[in-house]
Enzyme design. Structure first.
Site, PDB file in Angstrom:
ATOM      1  N   GLN A 108       0.855  -1.196   0.000  1.00 36.54           N
ATOM      2  CA  GLN A 108       0.000   0.000   0.000  1.00 36.54           C
ATOM      3  C   GLN A 108       0.891   1.246   0.000  1.00 36.54           C
ATOM      4  OE1 GLN A 108      -3.507  -0.446   2.904  1.00 36.54           O
ATOM      5  NE2 GLN A 108      -1.980  -1.902   3.650  1.00 36.54           N
ATOM      6  N   ASP A 111       6.310   4.783  -0.909  1.00 39.69           N
ATOM      7  CA  ASP A 111       7.631   5.349  -0.606  1.00 39.69           C
ATOM      8  C   ASP A 111       8.783   4.756  -1.410  1.00 39.69           C
ATOM      9  OD1 ASP A 111       7.540   3.562   2.607  1.00 39.69           O
ATOM     10  OD2 ASP A 111       8.165   2.843   0.640  1.00 39.69           O
ATOM     11  N   HIS A 126      -1.159   1.598  -4.524  1.00 34.59           N
ATOM     12  CA  HIS A 126      -1.492   3.029  -4.432  1.00 34.59           C
ATOM     13  C   HIS A 126      -0.506   3.917  -5.191  1.00 34.59           C
ATOM     14  CE1 HIS A 126      -3.536   1.783  -0.407  1.00 34.59           C
ATOM     15  NE2 HIS A 126      -4.304   1.526  -1.442  1.00 34.59           N
ATOM     16  N   CYS A 137      -1.962  13.879 -21.230  1.00 39.56           N
ATOM     17  CA  CYS A 137      -1.605  12.749 -22.123  1.00 39.56           C
ATOM     18  C   CYS A 137      -1.290  11.474 -21.339  1.00 39.56           C
ATOM     19  CB  CYS A 137      -0.406  13.130 -22.996  1.00 39.56           C
ATOM     20  SG  CYS A 137       1.155  13.215 -22.086  1.00 39.56           S
ATOM     21  N   CYS A 158       3.973  16.898 -23.464  1.00 38.14           N
ATOM     22  CA  CYS A 158       2.931  17.761 -24.065  1.00 38.14           C
ATOM     23  C   CYS A 158       2.811  19.104 -23.364  1.00 38.14           C
ATOM     24  CB  CYS A 158       1.571  17.037 -24.043  1.00 38.14           C
ATOM     25  SG  CYS A 158       0.793  17.050 -22.409  1.00 38.14           S
ATOM     26  N   GLY A 195       2.479  -4.572   9.023  1.00 38.40           N
ATOM     27  CA  GLY A 195       2.509  -3.121   9.247  1.00 38.40           C
ATOM     28  C   GLY A 195       1.371  -2.365   8.609  1.00 38.40           C
ATOM     29  N   SER A 197      -2.766  -0.997   9.291  1.00 32.67           N
ATOM     30  CA  SER A 197      -3.892  -0.851  10.233  1.00 32.67           C
ATOM     31  C   SER A 197      -5.146  -1.504   9.656  1.00 32.67           C
ATOM     32  CB  SER A 197      -4.148   0.635  10.500  1.00 32.67           C
ATOM     33  OG  SER A 197      -4.465   1.294   9.264  1.00 32.67           O
ATOM     34  N   ASN A 221       2.594  -6.887  13.599  1.00 35.96           N
ATOM     35  CA  ASN A 221       2.178  -5.531  13.953  1.00 35.96           C
ATOM     36  C   ASN A 221       2.313  -5.381  15.471  1.00 35.96           C
ATOM     37  OD1 ASN A 221       0.637  -3.100  14.396  1.00 35.96           O
ATOM     38  ND2 ASN A 221      -0.441  -3.494  12.467  1.00 35.96           N
ATOM     39  N   ALA A 239       8.233  -5.100  12.625  1.00 39.88           N
ATOM     40  CA  ALA A 239       8.530  -5.903  11.434  1.00 39.88           C
ATOM     41  C   ALA A 239      10.036  -6.083  11.245  1.00 39.88           C
ATOM     42  CB  ALA A 239       7.929  -5.225  10.204  1.00 39.88           C
TER      43      ALA A 239
HETATM   44  C1  BV8 Z   1     -11.512   3.148  -3.645  1.00 37.33           C
HETATM   45  C2  BV8 Z   1      -1.758   7.028  -1.196  1.00 37.33           C
HETATM   46  C3  BV8 Z   1     -13.299   2.844  -5.099  1.00 37.33           C
HETATM   47  C4  BV8 Z   1      -1.908   8.423  -0.758  1.00 37.33           C
HETATM   48  C5  BV8 Z   1      -3.466   5.855   0.055  1.00 37.33           C
HETATM   49  C6  BV8 Z   1     -15.843   7.419   1.083  1.00 37.33           C
HETATM   50  C7  BV8 Z   1     -15.533   8.035  -0.131  1.00 37.33           C
HETATM   51  C8  BV8 Z   1     -14.624   7.483  -1.006  1.00 37.33           C
HETATM   52  C9  BV8 Z   1     -13.994   6.305  -0.702  1.00 37.33           C
HETATM   53  C10 BV8 Z   1     -14.310   5.716   0.509  1.00 37.33           C
HETATM   54  C11 BV8 Z   1     -15.214   6.246   1.401  1.00 37.33           C
HETATM   55  N1  BV8 Z   1     -15.276   5.434   2.481  1.00 37.33           N
HETATM   56  C12 BV8 Z   1     -14.441   4.391   2.310  1.00 37.33           C
HETATM   57  C13 BV8 Z   1     -13.865   4.554   1.117  1.00 37.33           C
HETATM   58  C14 BV8 Z   1     -12.910   3.700   0.529  1.00 37.33           C
HETATM   59  C15 BV8 Z   1     -11.530   4.250   0.890  1.00 37.33           C
HETATM   60  C16 BV8 Z   1     -11.152   3.709   2.264  1.00 37.33           C
HETATM   61  O1  BV8 Z   1     -10.859   2.551   2.391  1.00 37.33           O
HETATM   62  N2  BV8 Z   1     -11.222   4.582   3.283  1.00 37.33           N
HETATM   63  C17 BV8 Z   1     -10.933   4.114   4.638  1.00 37.33           C
HETATM   64  C18 BV8 Z   1     -10.008   5.091   5.321  1.00 37.33           C
HETATM   65  C19 BV8 Z   1     -12.266   3.957   5.360  1.00 37.33           C
HETATM   66  N3  BV8 Z   1     -10.656   3.712  -0.119  1.00 37.33           N
HETATM   67  C20 BV8 Z   1     -10.414   4.426  -1.210  1.00 37.33           C
HETATM   68  O2  BV8 Z   1     -10.790   5.551  -1.409  1.00 37.33           O
HETATM   69  C21 BV8 Z   1      -9.630   3.667  -2.261  1.00 37.33           C
HETATM   70  N4  BV8 Z   1     -10.320   3.731  -3.496  1.00 37.33           N
HETATM   71  O3  BV8 Z   1     -12.101   2.609  -2.752  1.00 37.33           O
HETATM   72  O4  BV8 Z   1     -11.988   3.255  -4.928  1.00 37.33           O
HETATM   73  C22 BV8 Z   1     -14.166   4.012  -4.714  1.00 37.33           C
HETATM   74  C23 BV8 Z   1     -13.990   5.210  -5.377  1.00 37.33           C
HETATM   75  C24 BV8 Z   1     -14.830   6.267  -5.050  1.00 37.33           C
HETATM   76  C25 BV8 Z   1     -15.798   6.119  -4.052  1.00 37.33           C
HETATM   77  C26 BV8 Z   1     -15.910   4.909  -3.356  1.00 37.33           C
HETATM   78  C27 BV8 Z   1     -15.082   3.863  -3.677  1.00 37.33           C
HETATM   79  C28 BV8 Z   1      -8.274   4.295  -2.449  1.00 37.33           C
HETATM   80  C29 BV8 Z   1      -7.495   4.155  -1.177  1.00 37.33           C
HETATM   81  C30 BV8 Z   1      -6.064   4.611  -1.443  1.00 37.33           C
HETATM   82  C31 BV8 Z   1      -5.785   5.867  -0.666  1.00 37.33           C
HETATM   83  N5  BV8 Z   1      -4.371   6.198  -0.808  1.00 37.33           N
HETATM   84  N6  BV8 Z   1      -2.182   6.154  -0.113  1.00 37.33           N
HETATM   85  C32 BV8 Z   1      -0.815   8.808   0.208  1.00 37.33           C
HETATM   86  O5  BV8 Z   1       0.001   7.962   0.612  1.00 37.33           O
HETATM   87  O6  BV8 Z   1      -0.794   9.996   0.544  1.00 37.33           O
HETATM   88  S1  BV8 Z   1      -3.919   4.931   1.383  1.00 37.33           S
HETATM   89  C33 BV8 Z   1      -2.942   5.291   2.710  1.00 37.33           C
HETATM   90  O7  BV8 Z   1      -3.451   4.474   3.782  1.00 37.33           O
HETATM   91  C34 BV8 Z   1      -1.494   4.871   2.567  1.00 37.33           C
HETATM   92  O8  BV8 Z   1      -1.142   4.338   1.320  1.00 37.33           O
HETATM   93  C35 BV8 Z   1      -1.379   3.754   3.575  1.00 37.33           C
HETATM   94  O9  BV8 Z   1      -0.528   2.776   3.174  1.00 37.33           O
HETATM   95  C36 BV8 Z   1      -2.772   3.273   3.603  1.00 37.33           C
HETATM   96  C37 BV8 Z   1      -3.182   2.332   4.674  1.00 37.33           C
HETATM   97  O10 BV8 Z   1      -2.574   2.712   5.828  1.00 37.33           O
HETATM   98  P1  BV8 Z   1      -1.494   1.678   6.418  1.00 37.33           P
HETATM   99  O11 BV8 Z   1      -0.518   1.358   5.361  1.00 37.33           O
HETATM  100  O12 BV8 Z   1      -2.208   0.567   7.062  1.00 37.33           O
HETATM  101  O13 BV8 Z   1      -0.745   2.588   7.448  1.00 37.33           O
HETATM  102  P2  BV8 Z   1      -1.288   3.096   8.843  1.00 37.33           P
HETATM  103  O14 BV8 Z   1      -0.449   4.261   9.225  1.00 37.33           O
HETATM  104  O15 BV8 Z   1      -2.773   3.234   8.790  1.00 37.33           O
HETATM  105  O16 BV8 Z   1      -0.982   1.887   9.860  1.00 37.33           O
HETATM  106  C38 BV8 Z   1       0.364   1.570  10.160  1.00 37.33           C
HETATM  107  C39 BV8 Z   1       0.334   0.262  10.916  1.00 37.33           C
HETATM  108  O17 BV8 Z   1       1.674  -0.140  11.145  1.00 37.33           O
HETATM  109  C40 BV8 Z   1      -0.326   0.371  12.277  1.00 37.33           C
HETATM  110  O18 BV8 Z   1      -1.207  -0.723  12.458  1.00 37.33           O
HETATM  111  C41 BV8 Z   1       0.862   0.274  13.261  1.00 37.33           C
HETATM  112  O19 BV8 Z   1       0.483  -0.407  14.448  1.00 37.33           O
HETATM  113  C42 BV8 Z   1       1.819  -0.559  12.489  1.00 37.33           C
HETATM  114  N7  BV8 Z   1       3.237  -0.362  12.824  1.00 37.33           N
HETATM  115  C43 BV8 Z   1       3.840   0.729  13.341  1.00 37.33           C
HETATM  116  N8  BV8 Z   1       5.174   0.493  13.476  1.00 37.33           N
HETATM  117  C44 BV8 Z   1       5.396  -0.769  13.019  1.00 37.33           C
HETATM  118  C45 BV8 Z   1       4.176  -1.315  12.596  1.00 37.33           C
HETATM  119  N9  BV8 Z   1       4.056  -2.562  12.101  1.00 37.33           N
HETATM  120  C46 BV8 Z   1       5.189  -3.298  12.032  1.00 37.33           C
HETATM  121  N10 BV8 Z   1       6.412  -2.841  12.394  1.00 37.33           N
HETATM  122  C47 BV8 Z   1       6.550  -1.590  12.891  1.00 37.33           C
HETATM  123  N11 BV8 Z   1       7.761  -1.146  13.276  1.00 37.33           N
HETATM  124 ZN    ZN Z   2       1.423  15.241 -21.232  1.00 33.64          ZN
END
Ligand code: BV8
Ligand code: ZN
Length: 257
Positions: A108, A111, A126, A137, A158, A195, A197, A221, A239
């Site tokens: 996901q 980086d 993503h 384009c 373009c 890693g 949520s 996690n 991790a």
């Molecule tokens: C989609 C790029 C169809 C950007 C990202 C209302 C309107 C529109 C959509 C929705 C809606 N409600 C729900 C949705 C769907 C939405 C969604 O799921 N929302 C959630 C929040 C409810 N999804 C979407 O919009 C997706 N598209 O559904 O298309 C659609 C279209 C239109 C309308 C409806 C449906 C697109 C989702 C992609 C978003 N872009 N990233 C950017 O990076 O800026 S997602 C973003 O969250 C990051 O990529 C990230 O990777 C991702 C998930 O987060 P995690 O990776 O899990 O990271 P997080 O920080 O949350 O957790 C870290 C974890 O690591 C923790 O658990 C922690 O305990 C643990 N940790 C910490 N340290 C360690 C560790 N683990 C191991 N070792 C360690 N040392």
């Molecule tokens: Zn272009």
């Protein structure tokens, strides 16, 4: 080392890791945490940028309204990421790609640290902060090479306006990317969830698909997540410590054979 290893890595996991043929790993921001990349959620906090929760500044709606603001957020992140390196978790996953008949890494993260660690054919659900995409384009450009650190880049082909080649909230994933990941999840015998949520869909559905297809699902996690209940094991910890431990446990096991 052996005593500590046994307490974290179960006999079951050791045996399964040693005989697995098709392995899928899904990673989230937590796999990059030990490289210094801030996670978005976890430990009760949510990332904020200039007063906006990250799922507002990283949304399709914000990009439509204010592309320069979104570029400012991504230019900032590239600046931070440029100085960061893969950690032992990325490195372990990169080694695993040559251990099994079939290995699929689905991330996901945007980086680029899995590539930097040597992982190949990474399914980036993503997109990547290191690419820009032309709104006219659709051509891509690699931002690693360019010193673009501010403003909105223009397309070299373009002259059109470019956007980050990243899937923002509310935007569809690139065609076929999720389907490819789901296909491998449907046929894997071991699925690691590292890693994440597990709140963002459709990414969080990958381990659910693997589980439904009979795979053994292991979560790595420090915290439990909504996925924990469907996992066969949740290895609570970092991790960067646990993934190399799994690997060396199996090496010890194999050396006894
Ligand atoms: C989609 C790029 C169809 C950007 C990202 C209302 C309107 C529109 C959509 C929705 C809606 N409600 C729900 C949705 C769907 C939405 C969604 O799921 N929302 C959630 C929040 C409810 N999804 C979407 O919009 C997706 N598209 O559904 O298309 C659609 C279209 C239109 C309308 C409806 C449906 C697109 C989702 C992609 C978003 N872009 N990233 C950017 O990076 O800026 S997602 C973003 O969250 C990051 O990529 C990230 O990777 C991702 C998930 O987060 P995690 O990776 O899990 O990271 P997080 O920080 O949350 O957790 C870290 C974890 O690591 C923790 O658990 C922690 O305990 C643990 N940790 C910490 N340290 C360690 C560790 N683990 C191991 N070792 C360690 N040392
Ligand atoms: Zn272009």
């Amino acid at each position: 080392m052996q005593a500590a290893t046994k307490s974290v890595v179960s006999e079951e996991l050791r045996a399964r890791f040693a005989r697995a043929k098709n392995v899928v790993v899904l990673t989230g921001a937590g796999v990059s945490a030990e490289s210094g990349v801030p996670t978005f959620r976890g430990a009760g906090k949510t990332a904020v940028w200039k007063g906006m929760p990250f799922d507002v500044i990283s949304s399709g709606a914000k990009l439509d309204r204010d592309l320069p603001a979104v570029w400012e957020w991504f230019n900032y992140r590239r600046g931070v990421l440029r100085t960061l390196k893969p950690n032992p978790a990325h490195e372990a996953i990169a080694r695993w790609q040559d251990r099994f008949e079939r290995f699929t890494l689905v991330t996901q993260n945007v980086d680029g640290l899995h590539h930097a660690a040597g992982s190949r054919n990474v399914i980036e659900l993503h997109g990547s902060v290191w690419r820009a995409r032309c709104l006219t384009c659709n051509s891509r450009s690699d931002l690693r090479a360019s010193e673009v650190v501010a403003g909105v880049p223009s397309c070299l082909d373009c002259g059109g306006v470019m956007r980050p080649d990243v899937v923002l909230f509310g935007e569809m994933l690139p065609r076929g990317v999720f389907e490819q990941a789901a296909m491998w999840a449907e046929s894997c015998d071991l699925c690691f969830v590292v890693g994440t949520s597990a709140v963002v869909y459709p990414a969080a559905a990958i381990p659910e698909i693997a589980r439904a297809a009979g795979a053994y699902v292991i979560e790595v996690n420090p915290e439990r997540t909504p996925l924990s209940n469907i996992c066969d094991e949740t290895l609570m910890g970092k991790a960067g410590e646990i993934l190399p431990l799994i690997e060396c446990t199996v090496v010890i096991e194999n050396s006894k054979d």
